[in-house]
Design an enzyme around this catalytic site. Structure first.
Site, short mmCIF file in Angstrom:
data_model
loop_
_atom_site.label_atom_id
_atom_site.label_comp_id
_atom_site.label_asym_id
_atom_site.label_seq_id
_atom_site.Cartn_x
_atom_site.Cartn_y
_atom_site.Cartn_z
N GLY A 10 -29.23 44.24 26.07
CA GLY A 10 -27.91 43.88 26.57
C GLY A 10 -27.09 45.16 26.56
N GLN A 13 -20.58 45.14 26.84
CA GLN A 13 -19.51 45.73 26.02
C GLN A 13 -20.00 46.09 24.62
OE1 GLN A 13 -16.98 46.62 27.66
NE2 GLN A 13 -15.48 45.00 27.93
N ILE A 14 -20.71 45.16 23.98
CA ILE A 14 -21.18 45.47 22.61
C ILE A 14 -22.35 46.45 22.71
CG2 ILE A 14 -22.02 44.55 20.42
CD1 ILE A 14 -20.77 41.91 21.06
N GLY A 15 -23.26 46.23 23.66
CA GLY A 15 -24.44 47.09 23.78
C GLY A 15 -24.06 48.56 23.94
N ARG A 85 -17.66 34.68 25.63
CA ARG A 85 -16.69 33.61 25.91
C ARG A 85 -15.58 34.08 26.84
NH1 ARG A 85 -14.17 31.27 20.60
NH2 ARG A 85 -14.56 33.27 19.61
N ASN A 98 -27.24 30.91 27.10
CA ASN A 98 -27.76 31.96 26.22
C ASN A 98 -29.11 31.60 25.60
OD1 ASN A 98 -25.74 33.67 26.87
ND2 ASN A 98 -24.55 33.40 24.98
N THR A 122 -25.81 37.59 19.82
CA THR A 122 -25.46 36.63 20.89
C THR A 122 -25.00 35.28 20.30
OG1 THR A 122 -27.10 37.67 22.31
CG2 THR A 122 -26.39 35.46 22.94
N ASN A 123 -23.96 34.73 20.90
CA ASN A 123 -23.39 33.45 20.46
C ASN A 123 -23.97 32.26 21.22
OD1 ASN A 123 -21.45 33.74 18.37
ND2 ASN A 123 -20.09 34.80 19.81
N HIS A 178 -21.01 31.00 11.89
CA HIS A 178 -19.99 31.80 12.58
C HIS A 178 -19.29 30.86 13.54
CE1 HIS A 178 -18.08 35.24 14.30
NE2 HIS A 178 -18.64 35.09 15.47
#
Ligand code: A3D
Length: 322
Positions: A10, A13-15, A85, A98, A122-123, A178
């Site tokens: 991925g 943004q986080i990756g 989200r 997901n 991942t959520n 979470h």
């Protein structure tokens, strides 16, 4: 000895933030992976970060790919693949889409990176880390979810604002899934070793203010989604996953709250949920079982029930998981 190899599945943004942080810390060589439609994003971010190396004073090989074969020999795999989200969505709304992503990624890891320590971001986190473990077939101690480090970080930040002290001197403890049912444990959270209930008694804050901070921590992700409007938090989530990766790669034996597989402790019979664990070269080396009072236990059980509901929903969507 070869440098460790880190795969970031991925390249969103986080990756991208993970790649930058891992490179700056020189944790190892980095492979940024995304689906073919976003291979350019993976390659572009990799090149951009690599070009910041001479300026930032770090050295690492950083490449982008959409080919799972490039995961060969990976030591750590951090999974952020999927969708985040949008305002008004809960993490659980992401489940169906997901879950399919976890299947593709889990199968890729199984084939090409079976010796990796895998950190899922991942959520909805607790269900996705469970599904990723099922699809990858890796040992449970090598697959873990990132959430507690972030939730604790949010709690620490808000507490430091309330008390007017450095964030360094605040330590926070969270348990559970979470989501809205996460359990920030005030009894085990301290400022320089002084538990929060003592600080209330000392007049540093009131119980009402503390309750509001606990609620703001639970809603911490939604607060940022509401501000960003186009995605969810990524700087603090990336920093949290890097802390876990570093604990494994450098055998630090860090005691961190993570979504780990719990069988036996806390009366659980095999479930991924947020608990304190020790992370070192053996992966999740120990699940730490703390004593909960009746109120804490009730909150924890509520959280466990919500995670169980999500796991059941995954089994309903994908019969191969049942
Ligand atoms: P985003 O910027 O959209 O990046 C996700 C990336 O995944 C995109 O580049 C997609 O192309 C890619 N992708 C989609 N499907 C696949 C696939 N099958 N294989 C490989 N890559 C794929 O999102 P983000 O980086 O902001 O967030 C990523 C995930 O982390 C989301 O599910 C968020 O909800 C979650 N998240 C979790 C936390 C926790 O604390 C657990 C915090 C913040 C975000």
């Amino acid at each position: 000895m070869a440098r460790p190899k880190i795969a970031l599945i991925g390249a969103g943004q986080i990756g991208g933030t993970l790649a930058h942080l891992a490179a700056r810390k020189e944790l190892g060589d980095i492979v940024l992976f995304d689906i073919p439609d976003f291979e350019g994003t993976a390659k572009g971010k990799a090149l951009d970060i690599a070009q910041s190396g001479p300026i930032g004073g770090f050295d690492a090989s950083i490449t982008g790919t959409s080919d799972f074969a490039d995961l060969a020999g990976v030591d750590v795999c951090i999974v952020t693949a999927g969708v985040p989200r949008k305002p008004g969505m809960s993490r659980d709304d992401l489940l169906g889409i997901n879950l399919k992503v976890m299947k593709s990624v889990g199968e890729g890891i199984k084939k090409h990176a079976p010796n990796a320590f895998v950190i899922c971001v991942t959520n909805p986190l607790d269900a996705m880390v469970w599904a990723l473990r099922e699809f990858s077939g890796l040992p449970q101690n090598k697959v873990v979810g990132m959430a507690g480090v972030l939730d604790a970080g949010r709690f620490q930040h808000f507490l430091s604002l309330e008390f007017g002290v450095s964030m360094r001197d605040v330590s926070a403890f969270v348990l559970g899934g979470h989501g809205d049912t996460m359990v920030p444990l005030t009894r085990y959270s301290t400022v320089a070793g002084i538990p929060l209930p003592d600080l209330v008694a000392m007049g540093w804050t009131t119980q009402e203010k503390l309750d509001a901070i606990v609620q703001r921590t639970r809603d911490g992700g939604a607060e940022i989604v509401g501000l960003l409007k186009t995605g969810s938090a990524f700087y603090a989530p990336a920093a949290s996953a890097i802390e876990m990766a570093e604990a494994y790669l450098r055998d630090q034996k860090r005691l961190l709250p993570c979504a780990a597989y719990v069988k036996g402790a806390y009366g659980l019979d095999g479930l991924y949920v947020g608990v304190p664990v020790v992370i070192g070269a053996g992966g999740v080396e120990r699940v730490v079982e703390i004593k909960l009072n009746a109120d804490e236990n009730a909150m924890f059980q509520k959280s466990v029930d919500s995670v169980k509901g999500l796991v059941a929903a995954c089994k309903g969507i994908d019969p191969s998981l049942a």
